[in-house]
Design an enzyme around this catalytic site. Structure first.
Site, mmCIF file in Angstrom:
data_model
loop_
_atom_site.group_PDB
_atom_site.id
_atom_site.type_symbol
_atom_site.label_atom_id
_atom_site.label_comp_id
_atom_site.label_asym_id
_atom_site.label_seq_id
_atom_site.Cartn_x
_atom_site.Cartn_y
_atom_site.Cartn_z
ATOM 1 N N SER A 98 0.845 -1.197 0.000
ATOM 2 C CA SER A 98 0.000 0.000 0.000
ATOM 3 C C SER A 98 0.877 1.242 0.000
ATOM 4 C CB SER A 98 -0.859 -0.011 1.269
ATOM 5 O OG SER A 98 -1.418 1.267 1.490
ATOM 6 N N TYR A 137 -0.918 -0.415 10.229
ATOM 7 C CA TYR A 137 -1.100 -1.051 8.914
ATOM 8 C C TYR A 137 0.058 -0.662 7.997
ATOM 9 C CZ TYR A 137 -3.129 -1.370 4.153
ATOM 10 O OH TYR A 137 -3.353 -1.614 2.821
HETATM 11 N N1 LIG Z 1 -8.507 -1.618 -1.307
HETATM 12 C C1 LIG Z 1 -7.598 -0.655 -1.237
HETATM 13 O O1 LIG Z 1 -7.905 0.556 -1.428
HETATM 14 C C2 LIG Z 1 -6.158 -0.998 -1.002
HETATM 15 C C3 LIG Z 1 -5.224 0.058 -1.005
HETATM 16 C C4 LIG Z 1 -3.905 -0.259 -0.780
HETATM 17 C C5 LIG Z 1 -3.510 -1.568 -0.562
HETATM 18 N N2 LIG Z 1 -4.452 -2.553 -0.536
HETATM 19 C C6 LIG Z 1 -4.010 -3.923 -0.294
HETATM 20 O O2 LIG Z 1 -4.444 -4.738 -1.366
HETATM 21 C C7 LIG Z 1 -4.721 -6.047 -0.899
HETATM 22 C C8 LIG Z 1 -6.130 -6.449 -1.307
HETATM 23 O O3 LIG Z 1 -7.028 -5.483 -0.778
HETATM 24 P P1 LIG Z 1 -8.605 -5.657 -0.914
HETATM 25 O O4 LIG Z 1 -9.171 -4.325 -0.572
HETATM 26 O O5 LIG Z 1 -8.939 -6.318 -2.195
HETATM 27 O O6 LIG Z 1 -8.891 -6.644 0.300
HETATM 28 P P2 LIG Z 1 -10.295 -7.199 0.849
HETATM 29 O O7 LIG Z 1 -10.302 -6.889 2.318
HETATM 30 O O8 LIG Z 1 -11.427 -6.752 0.028
HETATM 31 O O9 LIG Z 1 -10.118 -8.768 0.638
HETATM 32 C C9 LIG Z 1 -9.138 -9.464 1.343
HETATM 33 C C10 LIG Z 1 -9.482 -10.939 1.339
HETATM 34 O O10 LIG Z 1 -8.511 -11.576 2.185
HETATM 35 C C11 LIG Z 1 -9.170 -12.538 2.991
HETATM 36 N N3 LIG Z 1 -8.407 -12.732 4.215
HETATM 37 C C12 LIG Z 1 -8.373 -11.921 5.304
HETATM 38 N N4 LIG Z 1 -7.603 -12.441 6.252
HETATM 39 C C13 LIG Z 1 -7.126 -13.608 5.758
HETATM 40 C C14 LIG Z 1 -6.282 -14.609 6.277
HETATM 41 N N5 LIG Z 1 -5.780 -14.513 7.524
HETATM 42 N N6 LIG Z 1 -5.986 -15.688 5.512
HETATM 43 C C15 LIG Z 1 -6.501 -15.796 4.245
HETATM 44 N N7 LIG Z 1 -7.332 -14.873 3.718
HETATM 45 C C16 LIG Z 1 -7.633 -13.794 4.455
HETATM 46 C C17 LIG Z 1 -10.539 -11.943 3.247
HETATM 47 O O11 LIG Z 1 -11.496 -12.962 3.607
HETATM 48 C C18 LIG Z 1 -10.863 -11.265 1.913
HETATM 49 O O12 LIG Z 1 -11.567 -12.121 1.030
HETATM 50 C C19 LIG Z 1 -4.491 -6.013 0.611
HETATM 51 O O13 LIG Z 1 -3.197 -6.485 0.901
HETATM 52 C C20 LIG Z 1 -4.606 -4.545 0.944
HETATM 53 O O14 LIG Z 1 -3.895 -4.236 2.127
HETATM 54 C C21 LIG Z 1 -5.764 -2.301 -0.764
#
Ligand SMILES: NC(=O)c1ccc[n+]([C@@H]2O[C@H](COP(=O)([O-])OP(=O)(O)OC[C@H]3O[C@@H](n4cnc5c(N)ncnc54)[C@H](O)[C@@H]3O)[C@@H](O)[C@H]2O)c1
Length: 249
Positions: free
Chosen positions: A146, A160
């Protein structure tokens, strides 16, 4: 090895960014293992990919538990063959909603929900696949990070961000350790994506040069590049996907 022979494990691929990556890898012929802690979500995602005629299997397990990860990855590799590509995508606050709160006000009990999934989860999954990749002489490890892990922000996500920075820096070290074995390790750093609630994104979208949020398909494109033969000389790097933003993205 052609893409059709490769196997990829994508963590947290039951929805959003991880699902976008899984769909993209499956579309180019890779057998995708859909990890998620929620078994129903993992299976639904895998079956939606199979319905398109591509190869996908569900691989539900909790990436934060070291013994579980080593056992699950061992079983998957024994059944299907070595994992060639690992996309460390599961993150945020794990299974709970992200709680934006300043570091000084955050109860110490909340630290783990960020550190476990964003840092230890990446370490567990990378540990489970790395030796096999080195032995076979080819591998790709990509960690989804991120912009909060690249820069200090005033949106109350310090722990985070620290976990994301730790996982990203792990990739830089690993890249140097396993480069001679044909394995690359890179980071994709995301700005603001299209699954974040509109009340938070609306004022920020106007400041993004490309005037839109990022999508799972954008992340899939970046991962597709980093696993390609054309990226075999790219390792230890961070590819920033943030629509051109200078700040949060
Ligand atoms: N969405 C954003 O704006 C954003 C921005 C920057 C970085 N990110 C990063 O991108 C990645 C994906 O983000 P997203 O928003 O699609 O995530 P999300 O929260 O929508 O989905 C994450 C998935 O991971 C699963 N999960 C959670 N804990 C788990 C575990 N212990 N073991 C296995 N699965 C697990 C959840 O059930 C979920 O289906 C993450 O690493 C997030 O930190 C997202």
């Amino acid at each position: 090895m052609s893409q059709q022979e490769k196997i990829a494990l994508v963590t947290g691929a039951g929805q959003n960014m991880g699902l976008g990556v899984a769909r993209r890898l499956a579309a180019i012929g890779i057998h995708v293992l859909i990890n998620d802690i929620d078994a129903d979500k993992a299976e639904a995602a895998a079956s939606s990919i199979r319905e398109r005629g591509h190869k996908a299997s569900s691989a539900p397990f909790d990436i934060t538990d070291t013994a579980t990860v080593l056992k699950a990855v061992g079983a998957l590799e024994a059944e299907l063959g070595g994992i060639d590509i690992l996309v460390n995508n599961a993150g945020n606050a794990g299974t709970r909603a992200t709680h934006q709160i300043s570091f000084k006000d955050m109860p110490t009990e909340e630290w783990d929900m960020y550190l476990k999934v964003n840092l230890y989860g990446v370490m567990n999954c990378t540990k489970a696949v790395l030796s096999g990749m080195c032995d076979r002489g080819w591998g790709r490890v990509i960690t989804i990070s991120s912009e909060a892990g690249r820069q200090g922000l005033d949106i109350n996500v310090s722990v985070y961000g620290a976990a994301k920075a730790g996982a990203a820096h792990l990739m830089r070290h690993i890249a140097r350790e396993v480069g001679p074995d044909g394995v690359t390790a890179n980071v994709v750093s995301l700005g603001l994506m299209d699954n974040v609630p509109e009340e938070f994104t609306a004022p920020i979208v106007k400041t993004i040069p490309t005037r839109r949020l990022g999508s799972g398909d954008d992340v899939g494109s970046a991962v597709e590049y980093l696993i390609s033969d054309g990226a075999s000389w790219v390792t230890g790097q961070t590819l920033v996907l943030n629509g051109g933003s200078l700040a949060i993205g």
